[in-house]
Motif scaffolding. Sequence first.
Motif, PDB file in Angstrom:
ATOM      1  N   HIS A  53       0.834  -1.198   0.000  1.00 57.44           N
ATOM      2  CA  HIS A  53       0.000   0.000   0.000  1.00 57.44           C
ATOM      3  C   HIS A  53       0.870   1.249   0.000  1.00 57.44           C
ATOM      4  CE1 HIS A  53      -3.392  -2.611   1.194  1.00 57.44           C
ATOM      5  NE2 HIS A  53      -2.453  -3.259   1.858  1.00 57.44           N
ATOM      6  N   ASP A  54       0.486   2.218  -0.826  1.00 57.02           N
ATOM      7  CA  ASP A  54       1.194   3.488  -0.873  1.00 57.02           C
ATOM      8  C   ASP A  54       0.733   4.442   0.228  1.00 57.02           C
ATOM      9  OD1 ASP A  54       2.718   2.755  -3.094  1.00 57.02           O
ATOM     10  OD2 ASP A  54       1.163   3.421  -4.479  1.00 57.02           O
ATOM     11  N   ASP A  55      -0.401   4.148   0.842  1.00 54.93           N
ATOM     12  CA  ASP A  55      -0.927   5.033   1.886  1.00 54.93           C
ATOM     13  C   ASP A  55      -0.606   4.476   3.270  1.00 54.93           C
ATOM     14  OD1 ASP A  55      -2.710   2.828   1.549  1.00 54.93           O
ATOM     15  OD2 ASP A  55      -4.176   3.911   2.758  1.00 54.93           O
ATOM     16  N   GLY A  56      -0.466   5.370   4.237  1.00 56.94           N
ATOM     17  CA  GLY A  56      -0.335   4.983   5.635  1.00 56.94           C
ATOM     18  C   GLY A  56       1.050   4.556   6.090  1.00 56.94           C
ATOM     19  N   ALA A  57       2.008   4.454   5.183  1.00 54.16           N
ATOM     20  CA  ALA A  57       3.335   3.971   5.559  1.00 54.16           C
ATOM     21  C   ALA A  57       4.094   4.975   6.418  1.00 54.16           C
ATOM     22  CB  ALA A  57       4.138   3.611   4.323  1.00 54.16           C
ATOM     23  N   ALA A  58       3.988   6.255   6.113  1.00 54.13           N
ATOM     24  CA  ALA A  58       4.707   7.259   6.908  1.00 54.13           C
ATOM     25  C   ALA A  58       4.179   7.286   8.339  1.00 54.13           C
ATOM     26  CB  ALA A  58       4.582   8.637   6.263  1.00 54.13           C
ATOM     27  N   ASP A  59       2.857   7.251   8.498  1.00 48.59           N
ATOM     28  CA  ASP A  59       2.283   7.219   9.847  1.00 48.59           C
ATOM     29  C   ASP A  59       2.718   5.967  10.595  1.00 48.59           C
ATOM     30  OD1 ASP A  59       0.976   9.624   9.411  1.00 48.59           O
ATOM     31  OD2 ASP A  59      -0.906   8.674   8.827  1.00 48.59           O
ATOM     32  N   LEU A  60       2.715   4.841   9.909  1.00 44.74           N
ATOM     33  CA  LEU A  60       3.153   3.592  10.524  1.00 44.74           C
ATOM     34  C   LEU A  60       4.615   3.692  10.944  1.00 44.74           C
ATOM     35  CD1 LEU A  60       2.811   0.559  11.241  1.00 44.74           C
ATOM     36  CD2 LEU A  60       3.402   0.057   8.852  1.00 44.74           C
ATOM     37  N   ALA A  61       5.463   4.210  10.082  1.00 43.36           N
ATOM     38  CA  ALA A  61       6.888   4.324  10.389  1.00 43.36           C
ATOM     39  C   ALA A  61       7.122   5.188  11.625  1.00 43.36           C
ATOM     40  CB  ALA A  61       7.638   4.892   9.182  1.00 43.36           C
ATOM     41  N   VAL A  62       6.416   6.305  11.722  1.00 41.84           N
ATOM     42  CA  VAL A  62       6.563   7.186  12.886  1.00 41.84           C
ATOM     43  C   VAL A  62       6.047   6.484  14.141  1.00 41.84           C
ATOM     44  CG1 VAL A  62       5.809   9.362  13.924  1.00 41.84           C
ATOM     45  CG2 VAL A  62       6.556   9.288  11.517  1.00 41.84           C
ATOM     46  N   ARG A  63       4.910   5.830  14.032  1.00 40.21           N
ATOM     47  CA  ARG A  63       4.345   5.098  15.178  1.00 40.21           C
ATOM     48  C   ARG A  63       5.320   4.008  15.658  1.00 40.21           C
ATOM     49  NH1 ARG A  63      -0.178   4.421  12.944  1.00 40.21           N
ATOM     50  NH2 ARG A  63      -0.025   2.277  12.213  1.00 40.21           N
ATOM     51  N   LEU A  64       5.925   3.310  14.713  1.00 37.99           N
ATOM     52  CA  LEU A  64       6.871   2.263  15.098  1.00 37.99           C
ATOM     53  C   LEU A  64       8.165   2.849  15.655  1.00 37.99           C
ATOM     54  CD1 LEU A  64       6.290  -0.347  12.266  1.00 37.99           C
ATOM     55  CD2 LEU A  64       5.538  -0.445  14.648  1.00 37.99           C
ATOM     56  N   ALA A  65       8.582   3.999  15.167  1.00 36.49           N
ATOM     57  CA  ALA A  65       9.763   4.654  15.740  1.00 36.49           C
ATOM     58  C   ALA A  65       9.545   4.930  17.224  1.00 36.49           C
ATOM     59  CB  ALA A  65      10.078   5.947  14.992  1.00 36.49           C
ATOM     60  N   VAL A  66       8.352   5.361  17.584  1.00 36.16           N
ATOM     61  CA  VAL A  66       8.030   5.604  18.991  1.00 36.16           C
ATOM     62  C   VAL A  66       8.121   4.295  19.783  1.00 36.16           C
ATOM     63  CG1 VAL A  66       6.173   6.285  20.569  1.00 36.16           C
ATOM     64  CG2 VAL A  66       6.624   7.635  18.503  1.00 36.16           C
ATOM     65  N   ARG A  67       7.734   3.195  19.163  1.00 37.85           N
ATOM     66  CA  ARG A  67       7.783   1.885  19.822  1.00 37.85           C
ATOM     67  C   ARG A  67       9.221   1.393  20.006  1.00 37.85           C
ATOM     68  NH1 ARG A  67       4.699  -3.611  17.679  1.00 37.85           N
ATOM     69  NH2 ARG A  67       6.015  -5.047  18.810  1.00 37.85           N
ATOM     70  N   TYR A  68      10.075   1.631  19.027  1.00 37.53           N
ATOM     71  CA  TYR A  68      11.412   1.044  19.027  1.00 37.53           C
ATOM     72  C   TYR A  68      12.522   1.975  19.516  1.00 37.53           C
ATOM     73  CZ  TYR A  68       9.698  -3.090  16.603  1.00 37.53           C
ATOM     74  OH  TYR A  68       9.035  -4.257  16.285  1.00 37.53           O
ATOM     75  N   TRP A  69      12.324   3.264  19.460  1.00 33.48           N
ATOM     76  CA  TRP A  69      13.366   4.214  19.832  1.00 33.48           C
ATOM     77  C   TRP A  69      12.960   5.026  21.047  1.00 33.48           C
ATOM     78  CZ3 TRP A  69      14.178   6.716  14.364  1.00 33.48           C
ATOM     79  CH2 TRP A  69      14.961   5.868  13.574  1.00 33.48           C
ATOM     80  N   ASP A  70      13.945   5.515  21.781  1.00 35.39           N
ATOM     81  CA  ASP A  70      13.734   6.477  22.861  1.00 35.39           C
ATOM     82  C   ASP A  70      13.636   7.850  22.198  1.00 35.39           C
ATOM     83  OD1 ASP A  70      13.819   8.259  24.957  1.00 35.39           O
ATOM     84  OD2 ASP A  70      15.653   7.433  25.841  1.00 35.39           O
ATOM     85  N   MET A  71      12.421   8.323  22.008  1.00 38.72           N
ATOM     86  CA  MET A  71      12.205   9.549  21.237  1.00 38.72           C
ATOM     87  C   MET A  71      12.780  10.795  21.912  1.00 38.72           C
ATOM     88  SD  MET A  71      10.930   8.322  18.562  1.00 38.72           S
ATOM     89  CE  MET A  71      10.239   9.657  17.610  1.00 38.72           C
ATOM     90  N   ASP A  72      13.049  10.728  23.218  1.00 42.68           N
ATOM     91  CA  ASP A  72      13.644  11.870  23.918  1.00 42.68           C
ATOM     92  C   ASP A  72      15.156  11.932  23.738  1.00 42.68           C
ATOM     93  OD1 ASP A  72      11.181  12.746  24.897  1.00 42.68           O
ATOM     94  OD2 ASP A  72      11.318  11.408  26.635  1.00 42.68           O
ATOM     95  N   ASN A  73      15.740  10.862  23.199  1.00 46.44           N
ATOM     96  CA  ASN A  73      17.196  10.801  23.075  1.00 46.44           C
ATOM     97  C   ASN A  73      17.635  10.294  21.700  1.00 46.44           C
ATOM     98  OD1 ASN A  73      18.028  11.564  25.829  1.00 46.44           O
ATOM     99  ND2 ASN A  73      16.836   9.759  26.381  1.00 46.44           N
ATOM    100  N   LEU A  74      17.048  10.831  20.656  1.00 44.81           N
ATOM    101  CA  LEU A  74      17.416  10.412  19.308  1.00 44.81           C
ATOM    102  C   LEU A  74      18.793  10.954  18.950  1.00 44.81           C
ATOM    103  CD1 LEU A  74      14.121  11.012  17.296  1.00 44.81           C
ATOM    104  CD2 LEU A  74      14.992   8.854  18.218  1.00 44.81           C
ATOM    105  N   ASP A  75      19.588  10.112  18.315  1.00 43.76           N
ATOM    106  CA  ASP A  75      20.870  10.604  17.810  1.00 43.76           C
ATOM    107  C   ASP A  75      20.630  11.209  16.414  1.00 43.76           C
ATOM    108  OD1 ASP A  75      21.110   8.592  15.742  1.00 43.76           O
ATOM    109  OD2 ASP A  75      21.924   7.204  17.227  1.00 43.76           O
ATOM    110  N   PRO A  76      21.622  11.908  15.856  1.00 44.83           N
ATOM    111  CA  PRO A  76      21.411  12.559  14.554  1.00 44.83           C
ATOM    112  C   PRO A  76      21.000  11.592  13.441  1.00 44.83           C
ATOM    113  CG  PRO A  76      23.365  13.447  15.619  1.00 44.83           C
ATOM    114  CD  PRO A  76      22.905  12.285  16.464  1.00 44.83           C
ATOM    115  N   MET A  77      21.541  10.390  13.437  1.00 40.00           N
ATOM    116  CA  MET A  77      21.173   9.433  12.399  1.00 40.00           C
ATOM    117  C   MET A  77      19.702   9.032  12.527  1.00 40.00           C
ATOM    118  SD  MET A  77      22.985   5.840  11.509  1.00 40.00           S
ATOM    119  CE  MET A  77      21.883   4.475  11.328  1.00 40.00           C
ATOM    120  N   GLN A  78      19.241   8.809  13.748  1.00 35.33           N
ATOM    121  CA  GLN A  78      17.832   8.463  13.953  1.00 35.33           C
ATOM    122  C   GLN A  78      16.927   9.619  13.555  1.00 35.33           C
ATOM    123  OE1 GLN A  78      18.391   7.394  18.090  1.00 35.33           O
ATOM    124  NE2 GLN A  78      17.840   5.255  17.640  1.00 35.33           N
ATOM    125  N   ARG A  79      17.324  10.834  13.879  1.00 37.93           N
ATOM    126  CA  ARG A  79      16.518  12.003  13.479  1.00 37.93           C
ATOM    127  C   ARG A  79      16.387  12.075  11.955  1.00 37.93           C
ATOM    128  NH1 ARG A  79      15.572  15.134  17.849  1.00 37.93           N
ATOM    129  NH2 ARG A  79      17.108  15.040  19.524  1.00 37.93           N
TER     130      ARG A  79
END
Length: 139
Positions: A87-113
């Motif tokens: 699907h071409d739709d919804g992937a960006a929202d999913l990616a951001v939602r999963l980033a919150v699940r897998y990464w510490d959003m308060d401490n992102l390094d430059p590569m993660q940003r």
Amino acid sequence: MFRDEDLALLARPLYAFLTVAPRGGRWPAPRPVWFEVADDRTLRMFSVPDAPKLERLRAQPRASVVVAAPVGEPEQWVAVEGSVTLHDDGAADLAVRLAVRYWDMDNLDPMQRQLLEDYRTGGMVRIVLHPEKVNRFTV
């Protein structure tokens, strides 16, 4: 199709190992991916639009995913096989939602940003695995 203990494992921020049909003459090569189980019990993942796995999924829209408990915990894994839709739709929202699940959003390094920005703007593709068979093992 999923048992409660399957869903408990799949709800954790663990990698799924996605396997798609290999290119001619090659062996299957699982790739670690972020994922979530949706309310409809499909597994959702995302990919950059030019990933070779998408070409192979378009040719043979079937895949498998394996998720396992980490070393040091009682052995448990869930393997899911099924058809795939892209699907071409919804992937960006999913990616951001999963980033919150897998990464510490308060401490992102430059590569993660930078990756997060790429996910938001890079025309990602949403991969949906529709489970047809589930295997599992729990100690």
